[in-house]
Design a protein around this motif. Structure first.
Motif, PDB file in Angstrom:
ATOM      1  N   ALA A  26      39.601  39.424  54.498  1.00  0.00           N
ATOM      2  CA  ALA A  26      38.180  39.722  54.657  1.00  0.00           C
ATOM      3  C   ALA A  26      37.479  39.547  53.316  1.00  0.00           C
ATOM      4  O   ALA A  26      37.993  39.984  52.284  1.00  0.00           O
ATOM      5  CB  ALA A  26      37.982  41.146  55.176  1.00  0.00           C
ATOM      6  N   ILE A  27      36.315  38.894  53.347  1.00  0.00           N
ATOM      7  CA  ILE A  27      35.499  38.677  52.157  1.00  0.00           C
ATOM      8  C   ILE A  27      34.120  39.270  52.408  1.00  0.00           C
ATOM      9  O   ILE A  27      33.459  38.932  53.398  1.00  0.00           O
ATOM     10  CB  ILE A  27      35.368  37.173  51.834  1.00  0.00           C
ATOM     11  N   PRO A  54      42.454  25.311  56.036  1.00  0.00           N
ATOM     12  CA  PRO A  54      43.176  24.123  56.494  1.00  0.00           C
ATOM     13  C   PRO A  54      44.591  24.381  57.023  1.00  0.00           C
ATOM     14  O   PRO A  54      45.106  23.589  57.806  1.00  0.00           O
ATOM     15  CB  PRO A  54      43.228  23.226  55.247  1.00  0.00           C
ATOM     16  N   ASP A  55      45.224  25.488  56.623  1.00  0.00           N
ATOM     17  CA  ASP A  55      46.559  25.799  57.124  1.00  0.00           C
ATOM     18  C   ASP A  55      46.549  26.783  58.282  1.00  0.00           C
ATOM     19  O   ASP A  55      47.592  27.191  58.770  1.00  0.00           O
ATOM     20  CB  ASP A  55      47.443  26.334  55.990  1.00  0.00           C
ATOM     21  N   GLY A  56      45.364  27.195  58.736  1.00  0.00           N
ATOM     22  CA  GLY A  56      45.265  28.084  59.885  1.00  0.00           C
ATOM     23  C   GLY A  56      45.103  29.557  59.546  1.00  0.00           C
ATOM     24  O   GLY A  56      45.083  30.401  60.442  1.00  0.00           O
ATOM     25  N   TYR A  57      44.955  29.910  58.258  1.00  0.00           N
ATOM     26  CA  TYR A  57      44.724  31.302  57.889  1.00  0.00           C
ATOM     27  C   TYR A  57      43.295  31.687  58.242  1.00  0.00           C
ATOM     28  O   TYR A  57      42.355  30.956  57.951  1.00  0.00           O
ATOM     29  CB  TYR A  57      44.950  31.514  56.388  1.00  0.00           C
ATOM     30  N   ARG A  58      43.132  32.866  58.852  1.00  0.00           N
ATOM     31  CA  ARG A  58      41.805  33.328  59.268  1.00  0.00           C
ATOM     32  C   ARG A  58      41.137  34.144  58.163  1.00  0.00           C
ATOM     33  O   ARG A  58      41.783  34.938  57.503  1.00  0.00           O
ATOM     34  CB  ARG A  58      41.917  34.181  60.536  1.00  0.00           C
ATOM     35  N   ILE A  59      39.833  33.924  58.008  1.00  0.00           N
ATOM     36  CA  ILE A  59      39.028  34.631  57.013  1.00  0.00           C
ATOM     37  C   ILE A  59      37.852  35.268  57.742  1.00  0.00           C
ATOM     38  O   ILE A  59      37.126  34.594  58.467  1.00  0.00           O
ATOM     39  CB  ILE A  59      38.512  33.662  55.932  1.00  0.00           C
ATOM     40  N   GLU A  60      37.678  36.566  57.536  1.00  0.00           N
ATOM     41  CA  GLU A  60      36.543  37.279  58.107  1.00  0.00           C
ATOM     42  C   GLU A  60      35.493  37.463  57.015  1.00  0.00           C
ATOM     43  O   GLU A  60      35.782  38.024  55.961  1.00  0.00           O
ATOM     44  CB  GLU A  60      36.983  38.644  58.634  1.00  0.00           C
ATOM     45  N   LEU A  61      34.303  36.982  57.263  1.00  0.00           N
ATOM     46  CA  LEU A  61      33.174  37.164  56.354  1.00  0.00           C
ATOM     47  C   LEU A  61      32.423  38.403  56.829  1.00  0.00           C
ATOM     48  O   LEU A  61      32.113  38.519  58.020  1.00  0.00           O
ATOM     49  CB  LEU A  61      32.262  35.943  56.383  1.00  0.00           C
ATOM     50  N   VAL A  62      32.152  39.337  55.925  1.00  0.00           N
ATOM     51  CA  VAL A  62      31.566  40.625  56.315  1.00  0.00           C
ATOM     52  C   VAL A  62      30.315  40.916  55.499  1.00  0.00           C
ATOM     53  O   VAL A  62      30.356  40.915  54.271  1.00  0.00           O
ATOM     54  CB  VAL A  62      32.576  41.778  56.100  1.00  0.00           C
ATOM     55  N   GLU A  63      29.209  41.172  56.189  1.00  0.00           N
ATOM     56  CA  GLU A  63      27.991  41.697  55.557  1.00  0.00           C
ATOM     57  C   GLU A  63      27.841  43.133  56.024  1.00  0.00           C
ATOM     58  O   GLU A  63      27.676  43.397  57.220  1.00  0.00           O
ATOM     59  CB  GLU A  63      26.759  40.891  55.961  1.00  0.00           C
ATOM     60  N   TRP A  64      27.933  44.076  55.083  1.00  0.00           N
ATOM     61  CA  TRP A  64      27.816  45.488  55.429  1.00  0.00           C
ATOM     62  C   TRP A  64      26.375  45.848  55.748  1.00  0.00           C
ATOM     63  O   TRP A  64      25.448  45.267  55.173  1.00  0.00           O
ATOM     64  CB  TRP A  64      28.330  46.367  54.295  1.00  0.00           C
ATOM     65  N   PRO A  65      26.160  46.836  56.622  1.00  0.00           N
ATOM     66  CA  PRO A  65      24.792  47.295  56.873  1.00  0.00           C
ATOM     67  C   PRO A  65      24.272  48.075  55.659  1.00  0.00           C
ATOM     68  O   PRO A  65      25.052  48.408  54.751  1.00  0.00           O
ATOM     69  CB  PRO A  65      24.964  48.223  58.082  1.00  0.00           C
ATOM     70  N   PRO A  66      22.976  48.361  55.613  1.00  0.00           N
ATOM     71  CA  PRO A  66      22.459  49.180  54.510  1.00  0.00           C
ATOM     72  C   PRO A  66      23.297  50.452  54.370  1.00  0.00           C
ATOM     73  O   PRO A  66      23.684  51.067  55.365  1.00  0.00           O
ATOM     74  CB  PRO A  66      21.025  49.493  54.942  1.00  0.00           C
TER      75      PRO A  66
END
Length: 132
Positions: free
Chosen positions: A72-73, A112-124
């Protein structure tokens, strides 16, 4: 104690470096291996040290991701990030609100190798903290 980094084994180092550069990572250093492989240390702009290590070991056989759920980023603006990644031809998913409209906004990306990345924007107010 604190977590320092995590490492992904990758099948094509240059392809993976191009992907992670487009995500926003920069290279900090490279370590060659005796077998011709190498690893590359990366970090995001808001980080003070290495947070991602790409390990390229062609002699070890094919890369088979498994047993790992995702990375997660945190992003400042999910909309801006999705637009930038789409422009870079990385194909992020549509925004989601898995915790409801008051929770974080997320989008998924696959490397490219199939690793999943979750992009997260936190609420206020930011992410939940211990005791919440």
């Amino acid at each position: 104690m604190k977590t320092i980094l995590f490492a992904y084994r990758v099948s094509d180092l240059e392809r993976s470096l191009a992907f992670y550069r487009a995500v926003g990572y920069t290279e900090l250093g490279t370590v060659p291996f005796d077998d011709g492989g190498k690893l590359v240390w990366l970090k995001l702009s808001g980080e003070t040290s290495v947070s991602l290590e790409l390990v390229h070991r062609p002699a070890a056989g094919p890369v088979e991701p498994g047993g790992f759920e995702h990375l997660a980023i945190e992003v400042e603006s999910l909309t801006t990030t999705i637009d930038r990644l789409t422009t870079a031809d990385l194909h992020p998913g549509l925004p989601e609100h898995p915790g409801g409209p008051e929770g974080p906004a997320t989008s998924w990306l696959v490397d490219p190798d199939g690793y999943r990345i979750e992009l997260v924007e936190w609420p206020p107010g930011g992410p939940p903290t211990v005791g919440d």
